[in-house]
Design a protein around this motif. Sequence first.
Motif, PDB file in Angstrom:
ATOM      1  N   TYR A  39       0.805  -1.222   0.000  1.00  0.00           N
ATOM      2  CA  TYR A  39       0.000   0.000   0.000  1.00  0.00           C
ATOM      3  C   TYR A  39       0.839   1.275   0.000  1.00  0.00           C
ATOM      4  CZ  TYR A  39      -3.879  -3.137   0.730  1.00  0.00           C
ATOM      5  OH  TYR A  39      -4.811  -4.144   0.584  1.00  0.00           O
ATOM      6  N   GLY A  40       2.135   1.151  -0.221  1.00  0.00           N
ATOM      7  CA  GLY A  40       2.996   2.325  -0.372  1.00  0.00           C
ATOM      8  C   GLY A  40       3.241   3.122   0.888  1.00  0.00           C
ATOM      9  N   ILE A  41       3.275   2.457   2.025  1.00  0.00           N
ATOM     10  CA  ILE A  41       3.518   3.141   3.294  1.00  0.00           C
ATOM     11  C   ILE A  41       5.027   3.274   3.492  1.00  0.00           C
ATOM     12  CG2 ILE A  41       3.202   3.031   5.798  1.00  0.00           C
ATOM     13  CD1 ILE A  41       0.624   3.455   4.128  1.00  0.00           C
ATOM     14  N   GLN A  42       5.479   4.490   3.715  1.00  0.00           N
ATOM     15  CA  GLN A  42       6.899   4.772   3.894  1.00  0.00           C
ATOM     16  C   GLN A  42       7.249   4.843   5.372  1.00  0.00           C
ATOM     17  OE1 GLN A  42       9.156   5.176   1.337  1.00  0.00           O
ATOM     18  NE2 GLN A  42       7.479   4.561   0.014  1.00  0.00           N
ATOM     19  N   ARG A  43       8.344   4.196   5.729  1.00  0.00           N
ATOM     20  CA  ARG A  43       8.859   4.327   7.093  1.00  0.00           C
ATOM     21  C   ARG A  43       9.831   5.502   7.120  1.00  0.00           C
ATOM     22  NH1 ARG A  43      11.785  -1.061   8.158  1.00  0.00           N
ATOM     23  NH2 ARG A  43      12.567  -0.451   6.136  1.00  0.00           N
ATOM     24  N   TYR A  63      -7.021   1.671   7.369  1.00  0.00           N
ATOM     25  CA  TYR A  63      -8.230   1.655   6.545  1.00  0.00           C
ATOM     26  C   TYR A  63      -8.182   0.490   5.563  1.00  0.00           C
ATOM     27  CZ  TYR A  63     -11.791   2.946   3.208  1.00  0.00           C
ATOM     28  OH  TYR A  63     -12.892   2.922   2.388  1.00  0.00           O
ATOM     29  N   ARG A  64      -7.058   0.361   4.885  1.00  0.00           N
ATOM     30  CA  ARG A  64      -6.921  -0.712   3.895  1.00  0.00           C
ATOM     31  C   ARG A  64      -7.008  -2.088   4.539  1.00  0.00           C
ATOM     32  NH1 ARG A  64      -6.913   1.032  -1.504  1.00  0.00           N
ATOM     33  NH2 ARG A  64      -6.226   3.168  -1.477  1.00  0.00           N
ATOM     34  N   LEU A  65      -6.258  -2.296   5.611  1.00  0.00           N
ATOM     35  CA  LEU A  65      -6.218  -3.616   6.251  1.00  0.00           C
ATOM     36  C   LEU A  65      -7.532  -3.961   6.943  1.00  0.00           C
ATOM     37  CD1 LEU A  65      -2.621  -3.640   7.756  1.00  0.00           C
ATOM     38  CD2 LEU A  65      -3.433  -4.646   5.618  1.00  0.00           C
ATOM     39  N   TYR A  66      -8.184  -2.960   7.522  1.00  0.00           N
ATOM     40  CA  TYR A  66      -9.457  -3.182   8.195  1.00  0.00           C
ATOM     41  C   TYR A  66     -10.486  -3.754   7.215  1.00  0.00           C
ATOM     42  CZ  TYR A  66     -13.640  -2.225  10.995  1.00  0.00           C
ATOM     43  OH  TYR A  66     -14.813  -2.348  11.693  1.00  0.00           O
ATOM     44  N   HIS A  67     -10.606  -3.119   6.056  1.00  0.00           N
ATOM     45  CA  HIS A  67     -11.585  -3.565   5.066  1.00  0.00           C
ATOM     46  C   HIS A  67     -11.134  -4.840   4.359  1.00  0.00           C
ATOM     47  CE1 HIS A  67     -14.367  -0.334   5.675  1.00  0.00           C
ATOM     48  NE2 HIS A  67     -13.356   0.519   5.656  1.00  0.00           N
ATOM     49  N   GLU A  68      -9.837  -4.969   4.115  1.00  0.00           N
ATOM     50  CA  GLU A  68      -9.323  -6.183   3.489  1.00  0.00           C
ATOM     51  C   GLU A  68      -9.579  -7.395   4.387  1.00  0.00           C
ATOM     52  OE1 GLU A  68      -4.946  -7.913   2.886  1.00  0.00           O
ATOM     53  OE2 GLU A  68      -5.281  -6.015   1.837  1.00  0.00           O
ATOM     54  N   SER A  69      -9.402  -7.247   5.703  1.00  0.00           N
ATOM     55  CA  SER A  69      -9.589  -8.360   6.631  1.00  0.00           C
ATOM     56  C   SER A  69     -11.060  -8.765   6.744  1.00  0.00           C
ATOM     57  CB  SER A  69      -9.032  -8.017   8.012  1.00  0.00           C
ATOM     58  OG  SER A  69      -9.820  -7.049   8.668  1.00  0.00           O
ATOM     59  N   ARG A  70     -11.951  -7.924   6.263  1.00  0.00           N
ATOM     60  CA  ARG A  70     -13.379  -8.232   6.270  1.00  0.00           C
ATOM     61  C   ARG A  70     -13.897  -8.583   4.881  1.00  0.00           C
ATOM     62  NH1 ARG A  70     -11.876  -5.850  10.522  1.00  0.00           N
ATOM     63  NH2 ARG A  70     -13.078  -5.792  12.430  1.00  0.00           N
ATOM     64  N   LYS A  72     -13.807  -6.843   2.050  1.00  0.00           N
ATOM     65  CA  LYS A  72     -14.422  -5.773   1.266  1.00  0.00           C
ATOM     66  C   LYS A  72     -13.431  -5.243   0.247  1.00  0.00           C
ATOM     67  CE  LYS A  72     -17.443  -4.305   4.986  1.00  0.00           C
ATOM     68  NZ  LYS A  72     -17.826  -3.215   5.868  1.00  0.00           N
ATOM     69  N   LYS A  73     -13.936  -4.863  -0.915  1.00  0.00           N
ATOM     70  CA  LYS A  73     -13.099  -4.270  -1.960  1.00  0.00           C
ATOM     71  C   LYS A  73     -12.924  -2.783  -1.671  1.00  0.00           C
ATOM     72  CE  LYS A  73     -13.069  -7.591  -5.263  1.00  0.00           C
ATOM     73  NZ  LYS A  73     -11.967  -8.107  -5.940  1.00  0.00           N
ATOM     74  N   ILE A  74     -11.739  -2.289  -1.940  1.00  0.00           N
ATOM     75  CA  ILE A  74     -11.427  -0.880  -1.726  1.00  0.00           C
ATOM     76  C   ILE A  74     -11.079  -0.270  -3.070  1.00  0.00           C
ATOM     77  CG2 ILE A  74      -9.939   0.743  -0.528  1.00  0.00           C
ATOM     78  CD1 ILE A  74      -9.312  -1.714   1.361  1.00  0.00           C
ATOM     79  N   PRO A  75     -11.727   0.808  -3.462  1.00  0.00           N
ATOM     80  CA  PRO A  75     -11.401   1.422  -4.756  1.00  0.00           C
ATOM     81  C   PRO A  75      -9.970   1.952  -4.759  1.00  0.00           C
ATOM     82  CG  PRO A  75     -12.987   2.765  -3.564  1.00  0.00           C
ATOM     83  CD  PRO A  75     -12.784   1.515  -2.759  1.00  0.00           C
ATOM     84  N   ASP A  76      -9.291   1.824  -5.886  1.00  0.00           N
ATOM     85  CA  ASP A  76      -7.917   2.290  -6.020  1.00  0.00           C
ATOM     86  C   ASP A  76      -7.826   3.808  -6.112  1.00  0.00           C
ATOM     87  OD1 ASP A  76      -6.848  -0.244  -5.919  1.00  0.00           O
ATOM     88  OD2 ASP A  76      -6.939  -0.517  -8.085  1.00  0.00           O
ATOM     89  N   ASN A  77      -8.907   4.471  -6.428  1.00  0.00           N
ATOM     90  CA  ASN A  77      -8.874   5.913  -6.617  1.00  0.00           C
ATOM     91  C   ASN A  77      -9.352   6.700  -5.396  1.00  0.00           C
ATOM     92  OD1 ASN A  77     -11.520   5.210  -6.753  1.00  0.00           O
ATOM     93  ND2 ASN A  77     -11.994   6.333  -8.620  1.00  0.00           N
ATOM     94  N   ARG A  78      -9.152   6.155  -4.214  1.00  0.00           N
ATOM     95  CA  ARG A  78      -9.548   6.859  -2.992  1.00  0.00           C
ATOM     96  C   ARG A  78      -8.815   8.181  -2.866  1.00  0.00           C
ATOM     97  NH1 ARG A  78     -11.654   5.671   1.950  1.00  0.00           N
ATOM     98  NH2 ARG A  78      -9.853   6.655   2.833  1.00  0.00           N
ATOM     99  N   ARG A  79      -9.472   9.152  -2.284  1.00  0.00           N
ATOM    100  CA  ARG A  79      -8.884  10.487  -2.122  1.00  0.00           C
ATOM    101  C   ARG A  79      -7.676  10.489  -1.212  1.00  0.00           C
ATOM    102  NH1 ARG A  79     -13.264  14.070   0.111  1.00  0.00           N
ATOM    103  NH2 ARG A  79     -13.932  12.115   0.949  1.00  0.00           N
ATOM    104  N   ASP A  80      -7.611   9.575  -0.234  1.00  0.00           N
ATOM    105  CA  ASP A  80      -6.510   9.610   0.715  1.00  0.00           C
ATOM    106  C   ASP A  80      -5.249   8.941   0.184  1.00  0.00           C
ATOM    107  OD1 ASP A  80      -7.161   6.854   3.030  1.00  0.00           O
ATOM    108  OD2 ASP A  80      -7.004   6.917   0.875  1.00  0.00           O
ATOM    109  N   ALA A  81      -5.268   8.467  -1.051  1.00  0.00           N
ATOM    110  CA  ALA A  81      -4.072   7.852  -1.624  1.00  0.00           C
ATOM    111  C   ALA A  81      -3.021   8.945  -1.797  1.00  0.00           C
ATOM    112  CB  ALA A  81      -4.386   7.201  -2.945  1.00  0.00           C
ATOM    113  N   ARG A  82      -1.993   8.866  -0.997  1.00  0.00           N
ATOM    114  CA  ARG A  82      -0.969   9.924  -0.976  1.00  0.00           C
ATOM    115  C   ARG A  82       0.206   9.544  -1.797  1.00  0.00           C
ATOM    116  NH1 ARG A  82      -2.330   9.620   5.052  1.00  0.00           N
ATOM    117  NH2 ARG A  82      -4.140  10.899   5.000  1.00  0.00           N
TER     118      ARG A  82
END
Length: 82
Positions: A39-43, A63-70, A72-82
Amino acid sequence: MRKVPYINFKELNGFYTPQSVARMFRLTIPELAPKGKQYGIQRYRDDTGRYLLDSSDIEKLHYRLYHESRGKKIPDNRRDAR
């Protein structure tokens, strides 16, 4: 994957170690590391050499892991994609 618990983001502030984030999400480091890369998370590396995640990246990853673990599909074009 285990279900990721709900987290109140208002209580998050600052930076967290990957170990504390894994505990927060009830995952192991080997489970968490590839998901962060996926998911492109930088340390960040601080002055003492520790790797840290900031609260906004934790929120995005949660957000991604919460919905993935349930299943649910997550749209790739979410506004919070940084």
